[in-house]
Scaffold this motif. Structure first.
Motif, PDB file in Angstrom:
ATOM      1  N   ARG A 144       0.902  -1.220   0.079  1.00 53.48           N
ATOM      2  CA  ARG A 144      -0.011   0.040   0.013  1.00 53.48           C
ATOM      3  C   ARG A 144       0.809   1.206  -0.127  1.00 53.48           C
ATOM      4  O   ARG A 144       0.586   2.231  -0.656  1.00 53.48           O
ATOM      5  CB  ARG A 144      -0.950   0.054   1.267  1.00 53.48           C
ATOM      6  N   ARG A 145       2.024   1.304   0.740  1.00 57.00           N
ATOM      7  CA  ARG A 145       2.949   2.339   0.709  1.00 57.00           C
ATOM      8  C   ARG A 145       3.313   2.608  -0.429  1.00 57.00           C
ATOM      9  O   ARG A 145       3.477   3.807  -0.940  1.00 57.00           O
ATOM     10  CB  ARG A 145       4.139   2.208   2.107  1.00 57.00           C
ATOM     11  N   TYR A 146       3.907   1.601  -1.259  1.00 62.55           N
ATOM     12  CA  TYR A 146       4.561   1.675  -2.384  1.00 62.55           C
ATOM     13  C   TYR A 146       3.624   2.226  -3.598  1.00 62.55           C
ATOM     14  O   TYR A 146       4.054   3.039  -4.209  1.00 62.55           O
ATOM     15  CB  TYR A 146       5.045   0.340  -2.899  1.00 62.55           C
ATOM     16  N   LEU A 147       2.618   1.691  -3.426  1.00 61.45           N
ATOM     17  CA  LEU A 147       1.155   2.005  -4.252  1.00 61.45           C
ATOM     18  C   LEU A 147       0.939   3.500  -4.205  1.00 61.45           C
ATOM     19  O   LEU A 147       0.686   4.373  -4.965  1.00 61.45           O
ATOM     20  CB  LEU A 147      -0.035   1.229  -4.347  1.00 61.45           C
ATOM     21  N   GLN A 148       1.094   4.048  -2.975  1.00 64.05           N
ATOM     22  CA  GLN A 148       0.756   5.399  -2.770  1.00 64.05           C
ATOM     23  C   GLN A 148       1.832   6.572  -3.006  1.00 64.05           C
ATOM     24  O   GLN A 148       1.855   7.350  -3.564  1.00 64.05           O
ATOM     25  CB  GLN A 148       0.414   5.622  -1.066  1.00 64.05           C
ATOM     26  N   VAL A 149       3.225   6.032  -3.112  1.00 64.15           N
ATOM     27  CA  VAL A 149       4.305   6.811  -3.116  1.00 64.15           C
ATOM     28  C   VAL A 149       4.895   6.675  -4.711  1.00 64.15           C
ATOM     29  O   VAL A 149       5.637   7.712  -5.147  1.00 64.15           O
ATOM     30  CB  VAL A 149       5.496   6.809  -2.254  1.00 64.15           C
ATOM     31  N   THR A 150       4.508   5.682  -5.247  1.00 63.04           N
ATOM     32  CA  THR A 150       5.174   5.345  -6.721  1.00 63.04           C
ATOM     33  C   THR A 150       3.996   5.643  -7.790  1.00 63.04           C
ATOM     34  O   THR A 150       2.819   4.902  -7.654  1.00 63.04           O
ATOM     35  CB  THR A 150       5.791   4.116  -6.764  1.00 63.04           C
ATOM     36  N   ARG A 151       4.248   6.164  -8.757  1.00 67.23           N
ATOM     37  CA  ARG A 151       3.203   6.617  -9.775  1.00 67.23           C
ATOM     38  C   ARG A 151       2.816   5.420 -10.489  1.00 67.23           C
ATOM     39  O   ARG A 151       3.932   4.379 -10.728  1.00 67.23           O
ATOM     40  CB  ARG A 151       3.468   7.441 -10.831  1.00 67.23           C
ATOM     41  N   ARG A 152       1.562   5.037 -10.871  1.00 68.50           N
ATOM     42  CA  ARG A 152       1.471   3.980 -11.914  1.00 68.50           C
ATOM     43  C   ARG A 152       2.222   3.571 -13.293  1.00 68.50           C
ATOM     44  O   ARG A 152       2.480   2.845 -13.792  1.00 68.50           O
ATOM     45  CB  ARG A 152      -0.260   3.805 -11.942  1.00 68.50           C
ATOM     46  N   TRP A 153       2.140   4.969 -13.942  1.00 70.80           N
ATOM     47  CA  TRP A 153       2.973   5.002 -15.080  1.00 70.80           C
ATOM     48  C   TRP A 153       4.278   5.836 -14.934  1.00 70.80           C
ATOM     49  O   TRP A 153       5.313   5.434 -15.069  1.00 70.80           O
ATOM     50  CB  TRP A 153       1.925   5.993 -16.201  1.00 70.80           C
ATOM     51  N   LEU A 154       3.946   7.310 -14.910  1.00 70.52           N
ATOM     52  CA  LEU A 154       5.192   8.023 -14.746  1.00 70.52           C
ATOM     53  C   LEU A 154       5.120   9.278 -13.688  1.00 70.52           C
ATOM     54  O   LEU A 154       4.048   9.571 -13.838  1.00 70.52           O
ATOM     55  CB  LEU A 154       5.734   8.640 -15.966  1.00 70.52           C
TER      56      LEU A 154
END
Length: 154
Positions: A144-154
């Protein structure tokens, strides 16, 4: 998309990529609309395609290093947050999108220009949303943390 439509279809991103490239070629050949693109666009197309191939190689290497399946629809054994995954949660899909966009530019006609937008939607709906849910199921709060701080595409 309904599951009956895809029954027996090898539901893999490279298959979809090949289909979209084929559609781009067919549109360019049969319905070119305009040839407004020139050598600058062809060069940009080649650059995007080459960058996409390199990004796929770099990204796939991290799957190999973590010994986790690269194929969609499989449960992950590792949460990869290094290398290109620091900048994008989906660098392989981003690379395929860049390669398709590059191919459309290289074809030099207007008719297939919306195909990368449609391909983006297919990748998101058919693969990314499910993969994100699998990451959360496997790695919980860390995912969940990774998904929040890293963009899906760019």
């Amino acid at each position: 998309m309904n599951a009956g439509f895809l029954k027996g279809f090898p539901d893999l991103p490279p298959i979809w990529f090949a289909g979209f490239c084929g559609a781009a070629w067919l549109l360019a050949r049969e319905l070119p609309l305009t040839t407004a693109f020139g050598p600058l666009w062809w060069g940009l197309g080649v650059l995007l395609a080459v960058a996409g191939v390199a990004l796929i190689g770099w990204s796939a290497w991290w799957f190999w290093m973590h010994r986790t399946p690269i194929e969609p629809h499989h449960d992950p054994r590792a949460l990869i947050t290094e290398g290109p995954y620091r900048f994008s949660r989906n660098p392989i899909y981003l690379a395929m999108l860049a390669m398709l966009t590059g191919y459309v530019f290289w074809l030099g006609v207007l008719s297939p220009v919306l195909l990368p937008v449609l391909f983006h939607q297919v990748l998101t709906r058919r693969f990314i949303e499910d993969e994100e849910a699998r990451l959360v199921a496997a790695f919980g709060l860390e995912a969940r943390r990774y998904l929040q701080v890293t963009r899906r595409w760019l």
